[in-house]
Design an enzyme around this catalytic site. Structure first.
Site, PDB file in Angstrom:
ATOM      1  CB  SER A  62      -0.949  -0.050   1.209  1.00  0.00           C
ATOM      2  OG  SER A  62      -1.926   0.944   1.130  1.00  0.00           O
ATOM      3  CG  HIS A  75      -4.575  -1.174  -2.516  1.00  0.00           C
ATOM      4  ND1 HIS A  75      -5.124  -0.044  -1.975  1.00  0.00           N
ATOM      5  CD2 HIS A  75      -3.793  -1.710  -1.548  1.00  0.00           C
ATOM      6  CE1 HIS A  75      -4.709   0.108  -0.735  1.00  0.00           C
ATOM      7  NE2 HIS A  75      -3.896  -0.889  -0.449  1.00  0.00           N
TER       8      HIS A  75
END
Length: 265
Positions: free
Chosen positions: A123, A146
């Site tokens: 992340s 993501h």
């Protein structure tokens, strides 16, 4: 009468201190003796667990607080004894702005820096992983890419979506400008569907991160430290070349015509 008891008590105190130190080592590290590190010119900073930002996370979470890291980076930048910084990551991500702040701090250091992903750099850990001068990833380590998201499923107003979109562009711009990954490739990894169970995105492992251009090389601690030492050695001649050589006053006086003892005659 009191001398023997005083002497025995004085001898017992260091022994008790040693026993307490051993007990602390067992409790904290699981072993009795820990090898002492030699004085080093490298500052090692670890980023583990979840990156904590403006909100305090529950006490059972293992966290890295950005307000603890930023003063350390400032101190390392100002220290005359520190010549290089090693950043070791094993993080699930966390607060976006805090992660970007740490990444910006690392990328703006004047001293050589190397990042090493062990376990995971997921992340918002991705921008931190690419922020150094060189980046390494362990063969078994993973990185999850993501889109930025908030808790919940419904975005209340269009302005919220625009804010998230702009923040996401900040992440994309930082990663693509500090690594070899192309913007198109990075966005394809970010918005890929079908790979993650409850989300869109991609998990890349070791060699895949290098192949996509996110990370420079697959390697562990030894390679990372060797690369950092090489960067430090490369920087030294440049620093020496920029220094002004000291010339004695007598030599300067003899080098200038008519400058013997002061002003020209």
């Amino acid at each position: 009468m009191n001398e023997p008891s005083t002497r025995l008590r004085a001898e017992a105190e260091p022994a008790a201190a040693i026993d307490k130190a051993k007990l602390d080592a067992i409790q904290q590290l699981g072993q009795i003796a820990v090898p002492a590190a030699d004085p080093s010119n490298v500052f090692c900073m670890s980023i583990i667990g979840q990156i904590e930002g403006h909100m305090v996370l529950p006490p059972q979470n293992k966290t890295t607080k950005y307000e603890h890291l930023i003063p350390q980076l400032v101190a390392a930048e100002q220290s005359s004894k520190i010549e290089g910084i090693l950043i070791v990551l094993n993080t699930v991500g966390g607060d976006v702005e805090a992660g970007l702040a740490i990444a910006e701090m690392i990328s703006s250091l004047s001293k050589p820096s190397v990042t090493l992903v062990l376990g995971g750099g997921h992340s918002i850990g991705v921008p931190i992983a690419v922020a150094g001068n060189r980046s390494f990833i362990a063969e078994s380590a993973t990185m999850t890419i993501h889109p930025i998201r908030m808790n919940g499923l419904v975005i209340g107003v269009p302005q919220t979506f625009e804010y998230l979109d702009k923040m996401q562009e900040r992440v994309v711009r930082f990663v693509t400008s500090h690594s070899r990954v192309q913007e198109k490739t990075f966005k394809e990894l970010m918005f890929k569907t079908g790979e993650l169970t409850r989300d869109i995105g991609t998990t890349v492992i070791g060699e895949d991160a290098v192949r996509h251009g996110l990370i420079d090389e697959v390697g562990g601690l030894g390679k990372a430290i060797a690369a950092l030492n090489a960067l430090i050695q490369e920087r030294k001649p440049k620093a020496d070349a920029g220094a002004v050589p000291f010339v004695p006053a007598a030599s300067m006086a003899g080098a200038v015509p008519g400058a013997e003892g002061g002003l020209p005659q």
